[in-house]
Scaffold this motif. Structure first.
Motif, PDB file in Angstrom:
ATOM      1  N   TYR A  49      49.856  36.547  37.781  1.00 38.91           N
ATOM      2  CA  TYR A  49      50.530  37.844  37.923  1.00 38.91           C
ATOM      3  C   TYR A  49      51.693  37.718  38.908  1.00 38.91           C
ATOM      4  O   TYR A  49      51.692  38.323  39.983  1.00 38.91           O
ATOM      5  CB  TYR A  49      49.540  38.898  38.411  1.00 38.91           C
ATOM      6  N   PRO A  50      52.712  36.936  38.562  1.00 38.08           N
ATOM      7  CA  PRO A  50      53.779  36.661  39.525  1.00 38.08           C
ATOM      8  C   PRO A  50      54.579  37.890  39.935  1.00 38.08           C
ATOM      9  O   PRO A  50      54.971  38.011  41.114  1.00 38.08           O
ATOM     10  CB  PRO A  50      54.660  35.637  38.803  1.00 38.08           C
ATOM     11  N   ALA A 101      42.549  36.540  40.194  1.00 39.39           N
ATOM     12  CA  ALA A 101      41.614  35.492  40.578  1.00 39.39           C
ATOM     13  C   ALA A 101      42.297  34.558  41.577  1.00 39.39           C
ATOM     14  O   ALA A 101      43.254  34.945  42.243  1.00 39.39           O
ATOM     15  CB  ALA A 101      41.125  34.744  39.339  1.00 39.39           C
ATOM     16  N   HIS A 102      41.805  33.331  41.694  1.00 38.98           N
ATOM     17  CA  HIS A 102      42.247  32.455  42.774  1.00 38.98           C
ATOM     18  C   HIS A 102      43.726  32.083  42.682  1.00 38.98           C
ATOM     19  O   HIS A 102      44.379  31.876  43.704  1.00 38.98           O
ATOM     20  CB  HIS A 102      41.388  31.184  42.769  1.00 38.98           C
ATOM     21  N   MET A 103      44.267  32.008  41.492  1.00 40.25           N
ATOM     22  CA  MET A 103      45.678  31.662  41.327  1.00 40.25           C
ATOM     23  C   MET A 103      46.458  32.872  40.838  1.00 40.25           C
ATOM     24  O   MET A 103      47.264  32.808  39.920  1.00 40.25           O
ATOM     25  CB  MET A 103      45.833  30.483  40.366  1.00 40.25           C
ATOM     26  N   PHE A 114      40.303  29.957  38.428  1.00 35.98           N
ATOM     27  CA  PHE A 114      41.699  30.135  38.831  1.00 35.98           C
ATOM     28  C   PHE A 114      42.353  31.377  38.233  1.00 35.98           C
ATOM     29  O   PHE A 114      43.231  31.968  38.844  1.00 35.98           O
ATOM     30  CB  PHE A 114      42.509  28.894  38.457  1.00 35.98           C
ATOM     31  N   LEU A 115      41.956  31.763  37.018  1.00 36.99           N
ATOM     32  CA  LEU A 115      42.596  32.874  36.314  1.00 36.99           C
ATOM     33  C   LEU A 115      41.554  33.901  35.890  1.00 36.99           C
ATOM     34  O   LEU A 115      40.386  33.571  35.696  1.00 36.99           O
ATOM     35  CB  LEU A 115      43.333  32.363  35.069  1.00 36.99           C
ATOM     36  N   THR A 116      41.998  35.148  35.721  1.00 38.72           N
ATOM     37  CA  THR A 116      41.098  36.175  35.215  1.00 38.72           C
ATOM     38  C   THR A 116      40.938  36.060  33.705  1.00 38.72           C
ATOM     39  O   THR A 116      39.874  36.343  33.159  1.00 38.72           O
ATOM     40  CB  THR A 116      41.613  37.584  35.562  1.00 38.72           C
ATOM     41  N   GLN A 117      42.005  35.664  33.012  1.00 41.05           N
ATOM     42  CA  GLN A 117      41.957  35.457  31.567  1.00 41.05           C
ATOM     43  C   GLN A 117      41.524  34.017  31.276  1.00 41.05           C
ATOM     44  O   GLN A 117      41.660  33.139  32.131  1.00 41.05           O
ATOM     45  CB  GLN A 117      43.341  35.712  30.950  1.00 41.05           C
ATOM     46  N   HIS A 166      37.159  39.529  42.926  1.00 42.49           N
ATOM     47  CA  HIS A 166      35.730  39.297  43.141  1.00 42.49           C
ATOM     48  C   HIS A 166      35.363  39.336  44.621  1.00 42.49           C
ATOM     49  O   HIS A 166      34.285  39.818  44.990  1.00 42.49           O
ATOM     50  CB  HIS A 166      35.334  37.948  42.538  1.00 42.49           C
ATOM     51  N   ALA A 167      36.266  38.869  45.486  1.00 45.03           N
ATOM     52  CA  ALA A 167      35.977  38.771  46.923  1.00 45.03           C
ATOM     53  C   ALA A 167      36.462  39.981  47.711  1.00 45.03           C
ATOM     54  O   ALA A 167      36.307  40.013  48.935  1.00 45.03           O
ATOM     55  CB  ALA A 167      36.611  37.500  47.497  1.00 45.03           C
ATOM     56  N   SER A 168      37.015  40.973  47.048  1.00 40.45           N
ATOM     57  CA  SER A 168      37.728  42.039  47.756  1.00 40.45           C
ATOM     58  C   SER A 168      36.837  42.846  48.699  1.00 40.45           C
ATOM     59  O   SER A 168      37.255  43.193  49.816  1.00 40.45           O
ATOM     60  CB  SER A 168      38.408  42.971  46.752  1.00 40.45           C
ATOM     61  N   GLU A 169      35.622  43.152  48.288  1.00 42.33           N
ATOM     62  CA  GLU A 169      34.756  43.978  49.136  1.00 42.33           C
ATOM     63  C   GLU A 169      34.381  43.245  50.423  1.00 42.33           C
ATOM     64  O   GLU A 169      34.475  43.808  51.524  1.00 42.33           O
ATOM     65  CB  GLU A 169      33.496  44.378  48.376  1.00 42.33           C
ATOM     66  N   ALA A 170      33.970  41.993  50.296  1.00 44.90           N
ATOM     67  CA  ALA A 170      33.601  41.215  51.478  1.00 44.90           C
ATOM     68  C   ALA A 170      34.809  40.994  52.379  1.00 44.90           C
ATOM     69  O   ALA A 170      34.708  41.075  53.608  1.00 44.90           O
ATOM     70  CB  ALA A 170      33.002  39.879  51.068  1.00 44.90           C
TER      71      ALA A 170
END
Length: 270
Positions: free
Chosen positions: A252-253, A245-247, A165-168, A222-226
Motif C-alpha cells: 500500500y505505497p 501486513a509486514h511489508m 509480508f502481504l495481506t493479499q 494484526h499487531a495493532s492492539e498490542a
C-alpha cells in the motif's frame, strides 16, 4: 543515484539516493535490500532526499565475517551519515532495521536526527507473554531461529515471505524476488543477525527517543492492539499508523507514503 560509499577498509556500503532536501534514510530489515523500498523512494523524492542502503553483509554491500549484530549496524549507520555529510536526518527502519536505528540512537543520541519512523517492529522483539507487542513468544522464536541455522534456510524465508509480508496472497514472482535478495546474505550471517535481534530490548531507548523526537510507529493490522497498548504506556507522544501486513509500504505505497508525508509536515514544517 545508485552508488557505494566506503565506511572502513573492509566495508563498502551500497545505497540509492533520489531527490534533494531533508534526508530520509530507509533501513531494510533482516537480510533485505534497497529494492524493498522501490515504491517509496521515488514518490518521496519529490520533496525529500530519499535514501536507502544495504546494511553490512546484505544485498550489494560487503559481506563480512565480523560485526554482524545490531550494535555494529548502529555504528555503520552513523558512519554512513557522516560519510554522506547528512544533517537533520529522518530515520525509517523497517523490521530489524528499526533495531539498527535504536542502536544508533543508543550510541549517538538524537542530535543529528529530526524524526524517527519505526516500521513494524517492537523495541523488544521477543514477547514475554502472548498479548505483548513483538514477533512471538520465546519458544516459537527459538524454532524460527533453528530454521535459519540450517545450511540452507531458503524454505524458511520462502514460507515467511509467503505468509507474513502481504495481506493479499503473495504472487510467486514476489516471493521469489524477496527470497533471492534475502539469500544474498550468507546463512551464518542471517543466523547471527536473527539471534542478536531476538536478544535486543530497546524499550528504554524507545522511551528516550520519543521524549526528544517526533516518532511515528507504523504497525501491521494484526499487531495493532498490542502495539497501541505498549505505545500508550511507554511513549504516549508517539503516533500510531496501522496498515496492512509486514511489508505494508510495498503493498500500500500511496497510503504509507502519504502517512509519512503528513507526519513530517506536522512535526517538521518547512
Amino acid at each position: 543515484m545508485d552508488g557505494f560509499v566506503q565506511l572502513s577498509g573492509d566495508l563498502s556500503v551500497h545505497y540509492v539516493s533520489l531527490g534533494d532536501g531533508r534526508p530520509l534514510i530507509f533501513i531494510p530489515g533482516w537480510t533485505m535490500t534497497v529494492e524493498s523500498f522501490g515504491r517509496n523512494l521515488e514518490p518521496l523524492s519529490g520533496r525529500f532526499r530519499a535514501i536507502a542502503y544495504d546494511p553490512r553483509s546484505q544485498g550489494q554491500s560487503s559481506s563480512l565475517q565480523s560485526g554482524n549484530h545490531y550494535t555494529q549496524h548502529g555504528q555503520d549507520l552513523a558512519d554512513f551519515i557522516r560519510e554522506l555529510g547528512l544533517r537533520d536526518v529522518v530515520l525509517l527502519g523497517w523490521s530489524t532495521g528499526a533495531l539498527a536505528a535504536y542502536a544508533y540512537f543508543e550510541q549517538f543520541g538524537c542530535a543529528n536526527a529530526s524524526a524517527f519512523v519505526s516500521i513494524d517492529m517492537s523495541p523488544k522483539p521477543v514477547k514475554d507473554k502472548e498479548s505483548d507487542w513483538g514477533i512471538d513468544v520465546r519458544e516459537n522464536v527459538r524454532r524460527m531461529q533453528a530454521g535459519v541455522s540450517d545450511a540452507d534456510h531458503l524454505a524458511m524465508v520462502r514460507a515467511m515471505t509467503s505468509h507474513g509480508f502481504l495481506t493479499q496472497p503473495a504472487s510467486d514472482a514476489f516471493v521469489e524476488d524477496v527470497v533471492s535478495r534475502s539469500m544474498l546474505t550468507a546463512p551464518y550471517v542471517a543466523a547471527l543477525l536473527l539471534g542478536d535481534g531476538n536478544l535486543c530490548d530497546y524499550s528504554q531507548v524507545a522511551r528516550d527517543v520519543a521524549r526528544e523526537l517526533p516518532v511515528l510507529q507504523v504497525v501491521n493490522e494484526h499487531a495493532s492492539e498490542a502495539a497501541a497498548k505498549w505505545i500508550e504506556a511507554n511513549t504516549p507522544t508517539a503516533e500510531l499508523f496501522v496498515l496492512g501486513a509486514h511489508m505494508m509500504f510495498w503493498e500500500y505505497p500511496e497510503e504509507f507514503n502519504g502517512a509519512v508525508s503528513r507526519f513530517l509536515d506536522t512535526h517538521l514544517p518547512a
